[in-house]
Design an enzyme around this catalytic site. Sequence first.
Site: not given
Length: 449
Positions: A93, A124, A155
């Site tokens: 995510d 990321d 996350e």
Amino acid sequence: MPDPRENLAAAVTDALPAARADLERLVRIPSIWADPAHAEDTRRSAETVAELARAAGAAAVQIVAAEGGAPAVVAQWPAPEGQPTVLLYAHHDVQPTGGDEHWTSPPFEPTERDGRLYGRGAADDKAGVMTHLAVLRAYQGHPPVGVTLFIEGEEESGSPTLPALLRSHHELLTADVIVIADAANPAVDVPALTTSLRGLVDVTVEVAMLERPVHSGVYGGPVGDALTALCTTLGALHDAKGEVAIPGLARGHSDAPDMDEATFRSDAGLLDGVELLGTGTLPERTWLKPAVAVLGIDAPRVAEASNVLVPRARAMVSMRIAPGEDALAAQRALAAHLESHVPWGAQVTVTPGPGIAEPFTLDGTGAAYDAARRAFSEAYGNAAVETGIGGSIPFIAEFARTFPGAAVLVTGVGDPASRWHGIDESLHLEMFGKGVLAEALLLAELTRP
């Protein structure tokens, strides 16, 4: 048993073009789980990761989710007899874009510029996902140790259902070593093992002075306004040097070399003439000392303001806390400090925020850390260093609590210019290749004779 290191560098080199292409494929999926409008995209992202894991030779692949949680992927490569099992973690995510119009190129259209791949999630943490998969491809689906690939889907929302996932799939996820690819290196050619993380607390502070708005000309002077009172209160959070003024908070010391201030300022986008806050080295200020920020204020917008005294105003205050601090105690100290600095007898209400992340320190000793230092130093050509993270990653503590017998290694392929969570997030492609080689070498180093 054949030497797992033989021809490994060449195998990694061969695996990188396809890994780059699949990273771009993942970046094109706007898997913003925090936005309900992108729930289906997040599911599509998980399905794509599962598909890639099957193609990389996984013996078993499943998509799992706790009640109300995002889809996560668990894939397994069983351990050869007598060998340990390594859990490889990343998340698929991503953060919201912060406004597509602010990006140099579209955030979900991966674009290479000057050796960096730009796009939301390029660093990321879809780079972490593809680091793991590229390593498994380099081993042609037969790593020298057992591997469990665990790719989380929430996350960036604080991993709210991760504890439930770890409990319900405890046996499936149990491992001897856990490698978390969700951190960064201090430079593109210097690998890091992250061993400390700050925690996070927040509160909402509301100041009230009047029952209703009143004319600023008729009453202004003897009667104050809540917005000015709030600003005065918030101004007491720092001293004249920019140090957090809340007494009693934990503060640490670091022997890490200081960062280059000019580079740090440039990476942060600090404007000319703006001073850095606080004292001590930059590693100490960013890893081991508290930091306070006002994240938002509820008050009339400038375009909508009129000549009346504002009766109420409120703000959200966020505080990063240093390792060694107790999060609830720090939150209470923040609330008490705000309450004690409201001027003019104004009424104040401080409401604790729901999100609390404890700071955390990892023990960087033991066989797994020794193996990681050897592998990462070989791959990068420079010695691996221990670093801290100024941000908070609550799930790391959750892994350590749930699997107390496992060594937890926190690595990653970001660097200071990656702009995680920011506009124009990017991945340094050469460093990505080094990161893949480092992890491949680590699996080889972890094999038992």
